[in-house]
Design an enzyme around this catalytic site. Structure first.
Site, short mmCIF file in Angstrom:
data_model
loop_
_atom_site.label_atom_id
_atom_site.label_comp_id
_atom_site.label_asym_id
_atom_site.label_seq_id
_atom_site.Cartn_x
_atom_site.Cartn_y
_atom_site.Cartn_z
N LYS A 1 0.88 -1.17 0.00
CA LYS A 1 0.00 0.00 0.00
C LYS A 1 0.91 1.21 0.00
O LYS A 1 1.64 1.46 0.96
CB LYS A 1 -0.91 0.02 1.24
CG LYS A 1 -1.76 1.29 1.26
CD LYS A 1 -2.52 1.49 2.55
CE LYS A 1 -2.88 2.96 2.69
NZ LYS A 1 -3.56 3.26 3.95
N GLY B 1 -7.98 9.32 9.43
CA GLY B 1 -8.30 9.47 10.85
C GLY B 1 -9.38 10.49 11.15
O GLY B 1 -9.74 10.68 12.30
N ALA C 1 -9.43 5.39 3.97
CA ALA C 1 -9.28 6.55 4.85
C ALA C 1 -10.55 7.39 4.96
O ALA C 1 -11.29 7.55 3.99
CB ALA C 1 -8.13 7.44 4.45
N GLY C 2 -10.76 7.90 6.13
CA GLY C 2 -11.85 8.84 6.38
C GLY C 2 -13.12 8.21 6.92
O GLY C 2 -14.05 8.91 7.31
N ASN D 1 -8.94 2.05 9.74
CA ASN D 1 -8.14 1.69 10.90
C ASN D 1 -8.63 2.43 12.14
O ASN D 1 -9.19 1.84 13.06
CB ASN D 1 -6.66 2.03 10.63
CG ASN D 1 -5.72 1.55 11.75
OD1 ASN D 1 -6.15 1.17 12.83
ND2 ASN D 1 -4.44 1.57 11.50
N THR D 2 -8.51 3.78 12.12
CA THR D 2 -8.81 4.56 13.32
C THR D 2 -10.23 4.31 13.84
O THR D 2 -10.43 4.19 15.05
CB THR D 2 -8.64 6.07 13.02
OG1 THR D 2 -7.36 6.25 12.42
CG2 THR D 2 -8.71 6.89 14.29
#
Lengths: 254, 325
Positions: free
Chosen positions: A93, A154, A181-182, A203-204
């Site tokens: 990635k 994040g 993301a986001g 992830n976050t």
């Protein structure tokens, strides 16, 4: 189903491995959700995270190492080589940060790094914006997957520009696309899949949730729901009501 | 009378030895590196006794067992019961709200209340005050335990423990990995600085999505800045990035930190099990007490009590996860 460099994902949830309260909770989140891919960062650990990395390998899911935290082409290429050595996979990635506050990708460096790595035998998953031309350049550089952002890393804001993501899907009908993301909520992830995306990387939203294991399950269910809904060919929205039961025999003209 | 041999004179070993002696046991200590010093990771700790703050990102035992720590330490060393202040920059206020949701034992305070507690902290509109938390100076605490044991006649042997020792209690941290295979090292980097222009009385935590910081006041305008948490086992160096982040965060707290003198740079590995909770294991003739992670001072008392319960009374407390020949 679109394959990622020849591999069909067992589950379209790609889950990051950073920021969990403990490796034990990380492992439970993977087991409970059935996430198909684990992304893992190599940048900060630089060669000495063996115990943690072997835990990731032991999860028994596909590993997608990343170049998180890299700001230059050179750093990203070096990190990718290290990742290939550590995890024995050509997958990478590619994340090349252009702006410290928004963690927005440096798309110019991204295209260059993607070309270098592809020529070197890597199978690149580029973290990019939703710009179509950048997407074209990445494909021309040898990428066979695109990973546009939903919102900054994040931020948990969801799909900031659904129009652009929709346009991307339409523009690249044969390319596996991942919203990366986001994502903050399962509804964001479901929406991405409803748009016809092939996977969601997050992830976050899981790692920093009050209960990461439950949130990982919620994300997996939402992604599955969105995927089924897309395959099922949803109805078009319309302005007027359309009764689902026959109206013949009712005095609808009276 | 049984002679117990504690192996390792870090915070775990010294707390275990102290607890055993307090219960009337006879104890000797082995550590090839000698008295507590920079060779042990507890030398580099922050020394915060902050169970409520830690609970934000830890399992329930940390909150419950950690609350016993303040009283235990007060019996052996100087403890400052001044509470903790948790702050966030305006754009990171969601992190402050999240922190508040995830724990208890605090009051929300305003700018005026923050400056009343800490006149040198002026740039924050909202904060959380944890009034019941405390902190200690880790090096002083280690030295007080060490002296206390010497005074009670405990022998310290500056050499490795002999093989085949009976009644051994292994508190060697990461050095016990050859036996405790699920132990890993989590890298931490910290700085000690002197900032004559800054006067703080209590630990301050500055929340940030990528670089959270805590500042722990020692005496004489000396502050410990910590600490990174990196899943790495490379203890040889601090990276420029980590140092930059620690100092930037301190600078954001009060620009007068920009004039500070850097006294020390510390890097070490915290011994941790997969769930980041400590463990007591009796394997044959040795009891292993390990995995204090970032909670060396917070959980060493509970660990020591658990070891003493197992060693002296054959009682299994919750930290015991294995007991076999």
């Amino acid at each position: 189903m679109r394959a990622f460099y020849g591999t069909e994902l067992p589950n379209p949830l790609m889950l990051g491995t950073a920021q969990y309260p403990s490796p034990a909770i990380l492992e439970q989140a993977f087991r409970a959700s059935g996430a198909g891919v684990a992304t893992v960062s190599l940048r900060r650990e630089s060669g000495a995270g063996q115990t943690f990395w072997s835990m990731i390998r032991d999860l028994g899911v596909l590993v997608l190492p990343n170049t998180a935290g890299c700001h230059t082409v050179k750093e990203a290429v070096t990190t990718a080589h290290m990742a290939r050595e550590v995890f024995g996979t050509p997958w990478i990635k590619l994340e090349l940060i252009g702006h410290t506050d928004s963690l927005q990708p440096d798309v110019f460096g991204l295209v260059e790094a993607a070309r270098i790595l592809t020529e070197d035998g890597f199978q690149v998953f580029p973290y990019t914006t939703d710009d179509l031309i950048v997407g074209e350049r990445l494909l021309a550089a040898g990428c066979e997957v695109l990973m546009p952002w939903g919102a900054p890393i994040g931020s948990g804001r969801g799909l900031n520009n659904e129009y652009a993501l929709r346009a991307m899907r339409a523009e690249f009908p044969d390319v596996p696309l991942v919203v990366d993301a986001g994502i903050g909520l399962p509804s964001h992830a479901a929406r991405a899949m409803e748009l016809g995306y092939d996977a969601v990387l997050l992830n976050t939203a899981v790692a920093r949730a009050g209960d990461p294991v439950e949130m990982a399950c919620a994300m997996a269910l939402a992604i599955q729901a969105g995927q089924l809904a897309h395959r099922a060919d949803p109805i078009e929205a319309r302005d007027m009501a359309s009764a689902s039961t026959p109206v013949i025999g009712k005095a609808f003209l009276s | 009378m049984t002679l117990w041999s504690v192996i390792g004179a870090g915070v775990a070993g010294l707390a275990v030895a102290t607890e055993l002696v307090a219960r009337g046991a006879q104890v000797q200590v082995f550590d090839p590196s000698g008295p507590p010093g920079p060779h042990g990771c507890s030398w580099w700790a922050g020394g915060m006794l902050a169970p409520w703050c830690e609970y934000e990102n830890a399992e329930e035992p940390v909150l419950r067992l950690g609350q016993q720590a303040i009283g235990w330490w007060e019996a052996h060393t100087t403890v400052n019961r001044c509470g903790t202040l948790v702050l966030a920059n305006p754009r990171d206020l969601p992190d402050l709200r999240r922190f508040a949701r995830r724990t208890e034992g605090f009051t929300e305070i305003s700018h005026a209340e923050i400056t009343e507690l800490e006149p040198d902290i002026n740039a924050f509109s909202k904060g959380l005050h944890f009034p019941d938390e405390a902190h200690l100076d880790p090096r002083r605490a280690l030295s007080d335990l060490y002296r206390g044991l010497i005074d009670k006649g405990v022998a310290f042997h500056r050499k490795p423990a002999p093989a085949g020792l009976e009644n051994a209690i292994d508190c060697r941290g990461l050095h016990a990995r050859e036996v405790l295979h699920d132990l890993r090292g989590v890298k931490g980097e910290m700085l000690v600085i002197r900032a004559p222009d800054v006067a703080l009385t209590r630990p301050i935590r500055l929340l940030h999505p990528r670089m959270p910081l805590y500042v722990v006041p020692r005496s004489d305008h000396v502050y410990m800045l910590g600490a990174t948490m990196i899943e790495s086992e490379d203890s040889g160096r601090i990276t420029a990035r980590s140092m930059l982040e620690l100092l930037s965060a301190a600078y954001a707290l009060n620009p007068a930190f920009g004039e500070a003198e850097v006294l020390e740079i510390g890097v070490d590995l915290r011994p941790a099990f997969p769930d980041n909770l400590p463990r007591i294991r009796r394997l044959g003739r040795t009891i292993y007490a390990n995995g204090l992670y970032r909670h060396g001072y917070l959980l060493a008392p509970a660990l020591a009590q658990g070891v003493a319960d197992l060693a002296l009374n054959d009682t299994h407390t919750e930290l015991v996860d294995e007991d076999r020949d």
